[in-house]
Scaffold this active site. Structure first.
Site, PDB file in Angstrom:
ATOM      1  N   ASP A  33      62.317  37.172  38.344  1.00 49.75           N
ATOM      2  CA  ASP A  33      62.767  37.557  39.681  1.00 49.75           C
ATOM      3  C   ASP A  33      62.960  39.073  39.646  1.00 49.75           C
ATOM      4  O   ASP A  33      63.867  39.571  38.967  1.00 49.75           O
ATOM      5  CB  ASP A  33      64.089  36.825  39.992  1.00 49.75           C
ATOM      6  CG  ASP A  33      64.620  37.198  41.372  1.00 49.75           C
ATOM      7  OD1 ASP A  33      64.114  38.166  41.973  1.00 49.75           O
ATOM      8  OD2 ASP A  33      65.547  36.512  41.837  1.00 49.75           O
ATOM      9  N   ILE A  34      62.111  39.776  40.372  1.00 47.50           N
ATOM     10  CA  ILE A  34      62.146  41.247  40.270  1.00 47.50           C
ATOM     11  C   ILE A  34      63.330  41.874  41.003  1.00 47.50           C
ATOM     12  O   ILE A  34      63.493  43.083  40.991  1.00 47.50           O
ATOM     13  CB  ILE A  34      60.815  41.899  40.733  1.00 47.50           C
ATOM     14  CG1 ILE A  34      60.487  41.539  42.188  1.00 47.50           C
ATOM     15  CG2 ILE A  34      59.686  41.542  39.789  1.00 47.50           C
ATOM     16  CD1 ILE A  34      59.380  42.395  42.788  1.00 47.50           C
ATOM     17  N   ALA A  57      56.255  41.074  47.118  1.00 51.79           N
ATOM     18  CA  ALA A  57      56.917  41.669  48.283  1.00 51.79           C
ATOM     19  C   ALA A  57      57.329  40.555  49.233  1.00 51.79           C
ATOM     20  O   ALA A  57      56.897  39.406  49.088  1.00 51.79           O
ATOM     21  CB  ALA A  57      55.965  42.615  49.013  1.00 51.79           C
ATOM     22  N   THR A 100      51.890  49.628  52.247  1.00 52.30           N
ATOM     23  CA  THR A 100      51.195  49.096  53.419  1.00 52.30           C
ATOM     24  C   THR A 100      50.929  50.136  54.509  1.00 52.30           C
ATOM     25  O   THR A 100      51.696  51.101  54.643  1.00 52.30           O
ATOM     26  CB  THR A 100      52.051  47.947  54.024  1.00 52.30           C
ATOM     27  OG1 THR A 100      51.505  47.560  55.278  1.00 52.30           O
ATOM     28  CG2 THR A 100      53.486  48.360  54.257  1.00 52.30           C
ATOM     29  N   ASP A 101      49.900  49.888  55.299  1.00 51.28           N
ATOM     30  CA  ASP A 101      49.631  50.714  56.490  1.00 51.28           C
ATOM     31  C   ASP A 101      50.743  50.562  57.527  1.00 51.28           C
ATOM     32  O   ASP A 101      50.872  51.392  58.419  1.00 51.28           O
ATOM     33  CB  ASP A 101      48.279  50.321  57.118  1.00 51.28           C
ATOM     34  CG  ASP A 101      48.206  48.856  57.517  1.00 51.28           C
ATOM     35  OD1 ASP A 101      48.851  48.016  56.853  1.00 51.28           O
ATOM     36  OD2 ASP A 101      47.507  48.538  58.495  1.00 51.28           O
ATOM     37  N   TYR A 125      59.534  45.056  58.307  1.00 53.26           N
ATOM     38  CA  TYR A 125      58.646  44.986  57.134  1.00 53.26           C
ATOM     39  C   TYR A 125      58.208  46.395  56.727  1.00 53.26           C
ATOM     40  O   TYR A 125      58.377  46.802  55.563  1.00 53.26           O
ATOM     41  CB  TYR A 125      57.431  44.098  57.452  1.00 53.26           C
ATOM     42  CG  TYR A 125      56.319  44.184  56.430  1.00 53.26           C
ATOM     43  CD1 TYR A 125      56.474  43.638  55.159  1.00 53.26           C
ATOM     44  CD2 TYR A 125      55.112  44.814  56.726  1.00 53.26           C
ATOM     45  CE1 TYR A 125      55.457  43.725  54.214  1.00 53.26           C
ATOM     46  CE2 TYR A 125      54.089  44.906  55.804  1.00 53.26           C
ATOM     47  CZ  TYR A 125      54.264  44.362  54.547  1.00 53.26           C
ATOM     48  OH  TYR A 125      53.252  44.462  53.612  1.00 53.26           O
ATOM     49  N   LYS A 129      59.360  48.526  53.390  1.00 52.99           N
ATOM     50  CA  LYS A 129      58.317  48.961  52.438  1.00 52.99           C
ATOM     51  C   LYS A 129      58.400  50.479  52.244  1.00 52.99           C
ATOM     52  O   LYS A 129      58.200  50.976  51.136  1.00 52.99           O
ATOM     53  CB  LYS A 129      56.927  48.550  52.938  1.00 52.99           C
ATOM     54  CG  LYS A 129      56.654  47.052  52.916  1.00 52.99           C
ATOM     55  CD  LYS A 129      56.519  46.453  51.518  1.00 52.99           C
ATOM     56  CE  LYS A 129      55.241  46.859  50.820  1.00 52.99           C
ATOM     57  NZ  LYS A 129      55.109  46.186  49.510  1.00 52.99           N
ATOM     58  N   TRP A 150      45.533  45.014  55.835  1.00 52.69           N
ATOM     59  CA  TRP A 150      44.767  43.835  56.248  1.00 52.69           C
ATOM     60  C   TRP A 150      44.142  43.117  55.023  1.00 52.69           C
ATOM     61  O   TRP A 150      42.953  42.839  54.998  1.00 52.69           O
ATOM     62  CB  TRP A 150      43.658  44.221  57.234  1.00 52.69           C
ATOM     63  CG  TRP A 150      44.091  44.881  58.510  1.00 52.69           C
ATOM     64  CD1 TRP A 150      45.250  45.573  58.753  1.00 52.69           C
ATOM     65  CD2 TRP A 150      43.354  44.946  59.732  1.00 52.69           C
ATOM     66  NE1 TRP A 150      45.268  46.049  60.044  1.00 52.69           N
ATOM     67  CE2 TRP A 150      44.107  45.681  60.662  1.00 52.69           C
ATOM     68  CE3 TRP A 150      42.107  44.442  60.126  1.00 52.69           C
ATOM     69  CZ2 TRP A 150      43.677  45.930  61.963  1.00 52.69           C
ATOM     70  CZ3 TRP A 150      41.677  44.700  61.414  1.00 52.69           C
ATOM     71  CH2 TRP A 150      42.453  45.429  62.314  1.00 52.69           C
TER      72      TRP A 150
HETATM   73  N1  LIG Z   1      48.827  40.783  53.094  1.00 54.24           N
HETATM   74  C1  LIG Z   1      48.500  41.912  53.713  1.00 54.24           C
HETATM   75  O1  LIG Z   1      47.771  41.944  54.713  1.00 54.24           O
HETATM   76  C2  LIG Z   1      49.005  43.224  53.181  1.00 54.24           C
HETATM   77  C3  LIG Z   1      48.633  44.412  53.829  1.00 54.24           C
HETATM   78  C4  LIG Z   1      49.075  45.624  53.317  1.00 54.24           C
HETATM   79  C5  LIG Z   1      49.866  45.656  52.180  1.00 54.24           C
HETATM   80  N2  LIG Z   1      50.237  44.501  51.583  1.00 54.24           N
HETATM   81  C6  LIG Z   1      51.075  44.569  50.380  1.00 54.24           C
HETATM   82  O2  LIG Z   1      50.284  44.104  49.297  1.00 54.24           O
HETATM   83  C7  LIG Z   1      51.105  43.458  48.317  1.00 54.24           C
HETATM   84  C8  LIG Z   1      50.540  42.081  48.009  1.00 54.24           C
HETATM   85  O3  LIG Z   1      50.521  41.318  49.205  1.00 54.24           O
HETATM   86  P1  LIG Z   1      50.054  39.795  49.205  1.00 54.24           P
HETATM   87  O4  LIG Z   1      49.464  39.525  50.545  1.00 54.24           O
HETATM   88  O5  LIG Z   1      49.270  39.483  47.961  1.00 54.24           O
HETATM   89  O6  LIG Z   1      51.485  39.089  49.130  1.00 54.24           O
HETATM   90  P2  LIG Z   1      51.863  37.537  48.972  1.00 54.24           P
HETATM   91  O7  LIG Z   1      50.636  36.699  48.955  1.00 54.24           O
HETATM   92  O8  LIG Z   1      52.927  37.261  49.975  1.00 54.24           O
HETATM   93  O9  LIG Z   1      52.478  37.511  47.512  1.00 54.24           O
HETATM   94  C9  LIG Z   1      53.744  38.037  47.227  1.00 54.24           C
HETATM   95  C10 LIG Z   1      54.221  37.392  45.948  1.00 54.24           C
HETATM   96  O10 LIG Z   1      55.535  37.884  45.649  1.00 54.24           O
HETATM   97  C11 LIG Z   1      56.250  36.805  45.097  1.00 54.24           C
HETATM   98  N3  LIG Z   1      57.693  37.028  45.130  1.00 54.24           N
HETATM   99  C12 LIG Z   1      58.546  36.808  46.168  1.00 54.24           C
HETATM  100  N4  LIG Z   1      59.812  37.081  45.786  1.00 54.24           N
HETATM  101  C13 LIG Z   1      59.754  37.484  44.486  1.00 54.24           C
HETATM  102  C14 LIG Z   1      60.739  37.875  43.543  1.00 54.24           C
HETATM  103  N5  LIG Z   1      62.040  37.959  43.848  1.00 54.24           N
HETATM  104  N6  LIG Z   1      60.341  38.186  42.287  1.00 54.24           N
HETATM  105  C15 LIG Z   1      59.035  38.105  41.954  1.00 54.24           C
HETATM  106  N7  LIG Z   1      58.055  37.749  42.814  1.00 54.24           N
HETATM  107  C16 LIG Z   1      58.424  37.434  44.066  1.00 54.24           C
HETATM  108  C17 LIG Z   1      55.829  35.650  45.981  1.00 54.24           C
HETATM  109  O11 LIG Z   1      56.197  34.432  45.414  1.00 54.24           O
HETATM  110  P3  LIG Z   1      56.380  33.145  46.395  1.00 54.24           P
HETATM  111  O12 LIG Z   1      55.067  32.921  47.045  1.00 54.24           O
HETATM  112  O13 LIG Z   1      56.796  32.066  45.463  1.00 54.24           O
HETATM  113  O14 LIG Z   1      57.458  33.547  47.367  1.00 54.24           O
HETATM  114  C18 LIG Z   1      54.330  35.853  46.027  1.00 54.24           C
HETATM  115  O15 LIG Z   1      53.701  35.281  44.899  1.00 54.24           O
HETATM  116  C19 LIG Z   1      52.525  43.479  48.919  1.00 54.24           C
HETATM  117  O16 LIG Z   1      53.212  44.586  48.405  1.00 54.24           O
HETATM  118  C20 LIG Z   1      52.298  43.694  50.408  1.00 54.24           C
HETATM  119  O17 LIG Z   1      53.396  44.341  51.008  1.00 54.24           O
HETATM  120  C21 LIG Z   1      49.820  43.285  52.041  1.00 54.24           C
END
Ligand SMILES: NC(=O)c1ccc[n+]([C@@H]2O[C@H](COP(=O)([O-])OP(=O)(O)OC[C@H]3O[C@@H](n4cnc5c(N)ncnc54)[C@H](OP(=O)(O)O)[C@@H]3O)[C@@H](O)[C@H]2O)c1
Length: 287
Positions: A33-34, A57, A100-101, A125, A129, A150
């Site tokens: 747990d980070i 995140a 993120t954007d 959000y 961030k 995205w």
């Molecule tokens: N998705 C987008 O469109 C997007 C766009 C721009 C930037 N980003 C950024 O890109 C990164 C990756 O996004 P993603 O879409 O791959 O995210 P995601 O699919 O929501 O994955 C986030 C991961 O974080 C884990 N997590 C939650 N709480 C935690 C904790 N306390 N300790 C350790 N791990 C924990 C989650 O576990 P659980 O699933 O078990 O909760 C999940 O595996 C993030 O920083 C996000 O802000 C995403």
């Protein structure tokens, strides 16, 4: 994103440990747990960790607007990255962090956003961030922050998988055309990060970078392309305005990222968004 890091690092000469808050079925995962600094310190010490790539995140943009959730969203998006930064600073390690954007969007503009542009988030959000970025920088750790946009991949829930399904099953669909940005295949970003780490390109080059795929599109055009590549010809997809889909948060109207810095610093070749989309959809259709 974390799943794509698993794929790109599998033949590395370095050892990678994959962590999550819960056990992932069929995947070797160390529970961490980070939000707990001591737990991070322990894993770092026990495994001689020299770098952390943080893909975790709170990513539910609408859910982040619930006032009761604010403390939790801030903890995960701002305090947790600070914990990781502290742990890396203590051992002179490197923190790679994904942002993120959505740190942009609060002011109207129509030119691609550069790394040093002031953050103007429109919702919780993006705000949390942005706090995460600042918290990392305050620790004095060596860091790489990649702002991306995205994101989609073969894994988890994402826009591409949702739209492949909806355009296959619905006769009609309305999608917003007044939000413009660039999709990013998480595999491409993971491969770029891996190249930068594996080849030690980060040395002397730490800082904030923008990375999305090349090109510009709207969610409407993105959906049209998803349907076309997937062969879903029977869905009538129409453009609409954002106010037709009431949401607790105002999303950025224009969040195109300028990627000049990442390309010039690291020699990264960034694929065009439709080329990467074809690869991902082909993989999904083969599965
Ligand atoms: N998705 C987008 O469109 C997007 C766009 C721009 C930037 N980003 C950024 O890109 C990164 C990756 O996004 P993603 O879409 O791959 O995210 P995601 O699919 O929501 O994955 C986030 C991961 O974080 C884990 N997590 C939650 N709480 C935690 C904790 N306390 N300790 C350790 N791990 C924990 C989650 O576990 P659980 O699933 O078990 O909760 C999940 O595996 C993030 O920083 C996000 O802000 C995403």
């Amino acid at each position: 994103m974390g799943n794509e890091m698993r794929i790109v690092t599998k033949d590395s000469k370095d050892k990678y440990i994959f962590t999550d808050v819960v056990e992932i079925e069929g995947q070797e995962t160390t529970i961490l747990d980070i939000t707990c600094l001591d737990a991070i310190r322990k894993i770092v010490a026990d495994n001689d960790v020299t770098a952390i790539i943080n893909c975790a995140a709170w990513t539910n943009v609408d859910g982040a607007e619930d006032p009761e959730k604010y403390a939790l969203v801030e903890k995960l998006n701002a305090t947790a990255p600070e914990n990781l930064a502290i742990a890396m600073k203590e051992i002179n390690g490197l923190l790679v962090h994904i942002s993120t954007d959505y740190v942009f969007g609060g002011e109207p503009y129509n030119t691609p956003c550069k790394e040093d542009q002031k953050g103007t988030p429109t919702g919780v959000y993006g705000l949390t961030k942005l706090h995460g970025e600042h918290n990392i920088q305050k620790t004095g750790v060596e860091y790489l922050i990649f702002r991306t946009a995205w994101l989609y991949s073969e894994f988890g829930k994402n826009f591409v998988k949702t739209m492949m399904n909806l355009t296959a099953t619905k006769p009609q669909l309305k999608v917003v055309f007044d939000q413009v940005g660039t999709p990013t295949y998480a595999y491409d970003l993971a491969a770029a990060i891996f190249d930068i780490i594996e080849n030690r390109k980060f040395e002397g080059n730490t800082g904030v970078y923008h990375y999305s795929n090349e090109g510009v599109t709207s969610w409407y055009d993105f959906t049209k392309m998803i349907a076309e590549i997937s062969g879903n010809k029977n869905c009538d997809i129409q453009p609409c305005h954002s106010d037709e889909f009431p949401s607790p948060v105002k999303r950025p109207a224009f969040s195109v990222l300028d990627k000049t810095k990442v390309k010039e610093t690291f020699g990264v070749k960034i694929p065009y968004w439709t080329d990467s989309l074809k690869k991902c959809i082909n993989n999904l259709m083969k599965a």
